[in-house]
Design a protein around this motif. Structure first.
Motif, PDB file in Angstrom:
ATOM      1  N   ALA A  66     -39.213 -68.968  30.794  1.00 55.98           N
ATOM      2  CA  ALA A  66     -39.458 -67.773  29.985  1.00 55.98           C
ATOM      3  C   ALA A  66     -38.137 -67.118  29.614  1.00 55.98           C
ATOM      4  O   ALA A  66     -37.173 -67.153  30.390  1.00 55.98           O
ATOM      5  CB  ALA A  66     -40.330 -66.777  30.756  1.00 55.98           C
ATOM      6  N   PRO A  67     -38.048 -66.516  28.435  1.00 56.31           N
ATOM      7  CA  PRO A  67     -36.819 -65.806  28.047  1.00 56.31           C
ATOM      8  C   PRO A  67     -36.508 -64.667  29.005  1.00 56.31           C
ATOM      9  O   PRO A  67     -37.396 -64.102  29.643  1.00 56.31           O
ATOM     10  CB  PRO A  67     -37.148 -65.272  26.644  1.00 56.31           C
ATOM     11  N   ARG A  68     -35.246 -64.330  29.087  1.00 57.18           N
ATOM     12  CA  ARG A  68     -34.820 -63.251  29.965  1.00 57.18           C
ATOM     13  C   ARG A  68     -35.380 -61.915  29.518  1.00 57.18           C
ATOM     14  O   ARG A  68     -35.727 -61.070  30.336  1.00 57.18           O
ATOM     15  CB  ARG A  68     -33.294 -63.194  29.989  1.00 57.18           C
ATOM     16  N   TYR A  69     -35.481 -61.719  28.195  1.00 56.04           N
ATOM     17  CA  TYR A  69     -35.988 -60.472  27.637  1.00 56.04           C
ATOM     18  C   TYR A  69     -37.308 -60.734  26.918  1.00 56.04           C
ATOM     19  O   TYR A  69     -37.429 -61.705  26.166  1.00 56.04           O
ATOM     20  CB  TYR A  69     -34.998 -59.857  26.643  1.00 56.04           C
ATOM     21  N   ALA A  70     -38.294 -59.862  27.120  1.00 50.01           N
ATOM     22  CA  ALA A  70     -39.590 -59.982  26.450  1.00 50.01           C
ATOM     23  C   ALA A  70     -39.405 -59.838  24.942  1.00 50.01           C
ATOM     24  O   ALA A  70     -38.439 -59.218  24.460  1.00 50.01           O
ATOM     25  CB  ALA A  70     -40.555 -58.914  26.972  1.00 50.01           C
ATOM     26  N   TRP A  71     -40.364 -60.382  24.180  1.00 52.07           N
ATOM     27  CA  TRP A  71     -40.176 -60.478  22.725  1.00 52.07           C
ATOM     28  C   TRP A  71     -39.948 -59.146  22.018  1.00 52.07           C
ATOM     29  O   TRP A  71     -39.207 -59.102  21.019  1.00 52.07           O
ATOM     30  CB  TRP A  71     -41.346 -61.242  22.090  1.00 52.07           C
ATOM     31  N   PRO A  72     -40.527 -57.998  22.471  1.00 50.56           N
ATOM     32  CA  PRO A  72     -40.240 -56.753  21.739  1.00 50.56           C
ATOM     33  C   PRO A  72     -38.761 -56.395  21.697  1.00 50.56           C
ATOM     34  O   PRO A  72     -38.299 -55.725  20.760  1.00 50.56           O
ATOM     35  CB  PRO A  72     -41.051 -55.695  22.499  1.00 50.56           C
ATOM     36  N   TRP A  73     -37.984 -56.856  22.695  1.00 54.37           N
ATOM     37  CA  TRP A  73     -36.565 -56.524  22.719  1.00 54.37           C
ATOM     38  C   TRP A  73     -35.784 -57.229  21.628  1.00 54.37           C
ATOM     39  O   TRP A  73     -34.652 -56.829  21.314  1.00 54.37           O
ATOM     40  CB  TRP A  73     -35.974 -56.843  24.088  1.00 54.37           C
ATOM     41  N   VAL A  74     -36.352 -58.286  21.045  1.00 60.16           N
ATOM     42  CA  VAL A  74     -35.684 -58.939  19.909  1.00 60.16           C
ATOM     43  C   VAL A  74     -35.466 -57.937  18.788  1.00 60.16           C
ATOM     44  O   VAL A  74     -34.471 -57.989  18.057  1.00 60.16           O
ATOM     45  CB  VAL A  74     -36.512 -60.139  19.418  1.00 60.16           C
ATOM     46  N   TYR A  75     -36.377 -56.988  18.667  1.00 58.71           N
ATOM     47  CA  TYR A  75     -36.286 -55.962  17.622  1.00 58.71           C
ATOM     48  C   TYR A  75     -35.866 -54.609  18.191  1.00 58.71           C
ATOM     49  O   TYR A  75     -34.955 -53.953  17.674  1.00 58.71           O
ATOM     50  CB  TYR A  75     -37.637 -55.833  16.916  1.00 58.71           C
ATOM     51  N   ALA A  76     -36.502 -54.198  19.297  1.00 61.42           N
ATOM     52  CA  ALA A  76     -36.217 -52.880  19.868  1.00 61.42           C
ATOM     53  C   ALA A  76     -34.818 -52.811  20.456  1.00 61.42           C
ATOM     54  O   ALA A  76     -34.227 -51.726  20.537  1.00 61.42           O
ATOM     55  CB  ALA A  76     -37.249 -52.543  20.947  1.00 61.42           C
ATOM     56  N   GLY A  77     -34.266 -53.952  20.864  1.00 62.67           N
ATOM     57  CA  GLY A  77     -32.954 -53.954  21.479  1.00 62.67           C
ATOM     58  C   GLY A  77     -31.847 -53.443  20.582  1.00 62.67           C
ATOM     59  O   GLY A  77     -30.790 -53.031  21.070  1.00 62.67           O
ATOM     60  N   TRP A  78     -32.084 -53.440  19.265  1.00 56.80           N
ATOM     61  CA  TRP A  78     -31.061 -52.981  18.329  1.00 56.80           C
ATOM     62  C   TRP A  78     -31.096 -51.472  18.106  1.00 56.80           C
ATOM     63  O   TRP A  78     -30.115 -50.906  17.609  1.00 56.80           O
ATOM     64  CB  TRP A  78     -31.231 -53.691  16.985  1.00 56.80           C
ATOM     65  N   ILE A  79     -32.209 -50.831  18.444  1.00 53.17           N
ATOM     66  CA  ILE A  79     -32.367 -49.422  18.090  1.00 53.17           C
ATOM     67  C   ILE A  79     -32.547 -48.495  19.281  1.00 53.17           C
ATOM     68  O   ILE A  79     -32.408 -47.279  19.134  1.00 53.17           O
ATOM     69  CB  ILE A  79     -33.560 -49.241  17.125  1.00 53.17           C
ATOM     70  N   VAL A  80     -32.880 -49.029  20.453  1.00 52.47           N
ATOM     71  CA  VAL A  80     -33.054 -48.175  21.629  1.00 52.47           C
ATOM     72  C   VAL A  80     -31.672 -47.787  22.148  1.00 52.47           C
ATOM     73  O   VAL A  80     -30.860 -48.664  22.474  1.00 52.47           O
ATOM     74  CB  VAL A  80     -33.849 -48.895  22.737  1.00 52.47           C
ATOM     75  N   PRO A  81     -31.365 -46.483  22.217  1.00 51.74           N
ATOM     76  CA  PRO A  81     -30.033 -46.056  22.669  1.00 51.74           C
ATOM     77  C   PRO A  81     -29.686 -46.631  24.036  1.00 51.74           C
ATOM     78  O   PRO A  81     -30.550 -46.828  24.884  1.00 51.74           O
ATOM     79  CB  PRO A  81     -30.165 -44.520  22.717  1.00 51.74           C
ATOM     80  N   VAL A  82     -28.414 -46.892  24.234  1.00 57.64           N
ATOM     81  CA  VAL A  82     -27.832 -47.468  25.448  1.00 57.64           C
ATOM     82  C   VAL A  82     -28.197 -48.953  25.564  1.00 57.64           C
ATOM     83  O   VAL A  82     -27.315 -49.805  25.705  1.00 57.64           O
ATOM     84  CB  VAL A  82     -28.254 -46.706  26.722  1.00 57.64           C
ATOM     85  N   MET A  83     -29.501 -49.274  25.501  1.00 58.00           N
ATOM     86  CA  MET A  83     -29.912 -50.674  25.574  1.00 58.00           C
ATOM     87  C   MET A  83     -29.291 -51.488  24.432  1.00 58.00           C
ATOM     88  O   MET A  83     -29.033 -52.692  24.594  1.00 58.00           O
ATOM     89  CB  MET A  83     -31.435 -50.786  25.532  1.00 58.00           C
ATOM     90  N   ASN A  84     -29.057 -50.829  23.283  1.00 58.67           N
ATOM     91  CA  ASN A  84     -28.507 -51.573  22.146  1.00 58.67           C
ATOM     92  C   ASN A  84     -27.030 -51.927  22.330  1.00 58.67           C
ATOM     93  O   ASN A  84     -26.439 -52.564  21.465  1.00 58.67           O
ATOM     94  CB  ASN A  84     -28.709 -50.812  20.840  1.00 58.67           C
ATOM     95  N   LEU A  85     -26.453 -51.508  23.462  1.00 60.76           N
ATOM     96  CA  LEU A  85     -25.068 -51.857  23.734  1.00 60.76           C
ATOM     97  C   LEU A  85     -24.930 -53.263  24.327  1.00 60.76           C
ATOM     98  O   LEU A  85     -23.829 -53.825  24.326  1.00 60.76           O
ATOM     99  CB  LEU A  85     -24.430 -50.839  24.688  1.00 60.76           C
ATOM    100  N   TRP A  86     -26.022 -53.808  24.873  1.00 60.29           N
ATOM    101  CA  TRP A  86     -25.895 -55.144  25.476  1.00 60.29           C
ATOM    102  C   TRP A  86     -27.110 -56.056  25.299  1.00 60.29           C
ATOM    103  O   TRP A  86     -26.979 -57.273  25.392  1.00 60.29           O
ATOM    104  CB  TRP A  86     -25.586 -55.022  26.965  1.00 60.29           C
ATOM    105  N   VAL A  87     -28.297 -55.509  25.022  1.00 56.08           N
ATOM    106  CA  VAL A  87     -29.488 -56.355  24.959  1.00 56.08           C
ATOM    107  C   VAL A  87     -29.402 -57.424  23.865  1.00 56.08           C
ATOM    108  O   VAL A  87     -29.684 -58.608  24.135  1.00 56.08           O
ATOM    109  CB  VAL A  87     -30.762 -55.500  24.800  1.00 56.08           C
ATOM    110  N   PRO A  88     -29.020 -57.096  22.608  1.00 52.59           N
ATOM    111  CA  PRO A  88     -28.974 -58.156  21.593  1.00 52.59           C
ATOM    112  C   PRO A  88     -28.023 -59.293  21.971  1.00 52.59           C
ATOM    113  O   PRO A  88     -28.356 -60.469  21.789  1.00 52.59           O
ATOM    114  CB  PRO A  88     -28.495 -57.417  20.340  1.00 52.59           C
ATOM    115  N   ARG A  89     -26.840 -58.934  22.511  1.00 52.67           N
ATOM    116  CA  ARG A  89     -25.939 -60.001  22.953  1.00 52.67           C
ATOM    117  C   ARG A  89     -26.570 -60.798  24.087  1.00 52.67           C
ATOM    118  O   ARG A  89     -26.439 -62.032  24.145  1.00 52.67           O
ATOM    119  CB  ARG A  89     -24.603 -59.416  23.430  1.00 52.67           C
ATOM    120  N   GLY A  90     -27.272 -60.107  24.984  1.00 53.54           N
ATOM    121  CA  GLY A  90     -27.923 -60.791  26.093  1.00 53.54           C
ATOM    122  C   GLY A  90     -28.972 -61.777  25.621  1.00 53.54           C
ATOM    123  O   GLY A  90     -29.123 -62.857  26.207  1.00 53.54           O
ATOM    124  N   ILE A  91     -29.692 -61.433  24.563  1.00 53.92           N
ATOM    125  CA  ILE A  91     -30.701 -62.345  24.016  1.00 53.92           C
ATOM    126  C   ILE A  91     -30.032 -63.598  23.456  1.00 53.92           C
ATOM    127  O   ILE A  91     -30.475 -64.728  23.695  1.00 53.92           O
ATOM    128  CB  ILE A  91     -31.537 -61.642  22.936  1.00 53.92           C
TER     129      ILE A  91
END
Length: 228
Positions: A105-130
């Motif tokens: 399974a992916p490390r991040y659930a599918w909503p983070w593919v989109y939400a990871g770019w706009i959620v403050p603080v999380m957008n500092l590393w989640v997209p790169r992590g994906i």
């Protein structure tokens, strides 16, 4: 979508990868055009009537060069949006393929593919992590391409600059900055153009990795369509 269940088959990735690369090229060209117009504004100098935004809700008529910059800026926004859409389509595709290739399974659930770019603080590393997770699952044991960190570092520079990708001010304010201190807008433009170039390299690198795995699996008769 349930991340614990693998896709029944690998999704075709070459076509959407070509679109993503084209999106990065278009966005980079658009931001380079902004830089050219900002240089032209700085060379022309601030008109005697002052900046377009006169304060207290008053705006003077735009010069021809300023009006052209508004057009260039709008086209740049459209190009950036198209780049974002094509990149997210590609990212969703290679993420699903990484799950099929690895059986994990992916490390991040599918909503983070989109939400990871706009959620403050999380957008500092989640997209790169994906992106990094896609590479690790597609090419286990191989080092992460250097372009990933270059792309992400330049993206953050453009996003956090206060005048780049997440800038919410008016175009007239950017014009004022071009007249008074063009160096800063140009540095932001350079970061965004660099991020676009590195992003295109990332797309090509991860696509090639997955294509190589898929081709090798077919040559060895391995079933990559039914992993769980």
């Amino acid at each position: 979508m349930n991340d614990d269940i693998g896709q029944p088959a690998l999704r075709p990735v070459r076509g959407v990868a070509h679109c993503a690369v084209a999106g990065f090229v278009l966005a980079g060209a658009a931001w380079a055009a902004r830089a050219v117009w900002q240089i032209r504004l700085a060379a022309a100098g601030l008109p005697s009537s002052g900046p377009p935004d006169q304060g207290e809700g008053r705006h003077r008529p735009l010069t021809g060069l300023e009006d052209a910059y508004h057009v260039v800026s709008t086209l740049g926004d459209v190009a950036t949006l198209l780049c974002a859409v094509t990149f997210l389509m590609w990212l969703s595709c290679v993420r699903d393929n990484a799950r099929v290739l690895s059986g994990q399974a992916p490390r991040y659930a599918w909503p983070w593919v989109y939400a990871g770019w706009i959620v403050p603080v999380m957008n500092l590393w989640v997209p790169r992590g994906i992106v990094a997770d896609v590479h690790h699952k597609s090419a286990p044991g191989k080092p992460l391409p250097r372009a990933v960190n270059v792309w992400w570092g330049l993206w953050l520079a453009g996003m956090l600059s206060g005048l780049g990708l997440m800038y919410s001010g008016s175009t007239d304010d950017v014009i004022r900055r071009a007249y008074t201190a063009v160096q800063f807008p140009l540095l932001v433009d350079a970061a965004v153009v660099g991020a676009a170039a590195a992003g295109a390299v990332v797309v090509r690198a991860l696509t090639a990795v997955q294509q190589e795995r898929a081709d090798a699996a077919r040559q060895h008769g391995e079933d990559v369509t039914a992993r769980r």
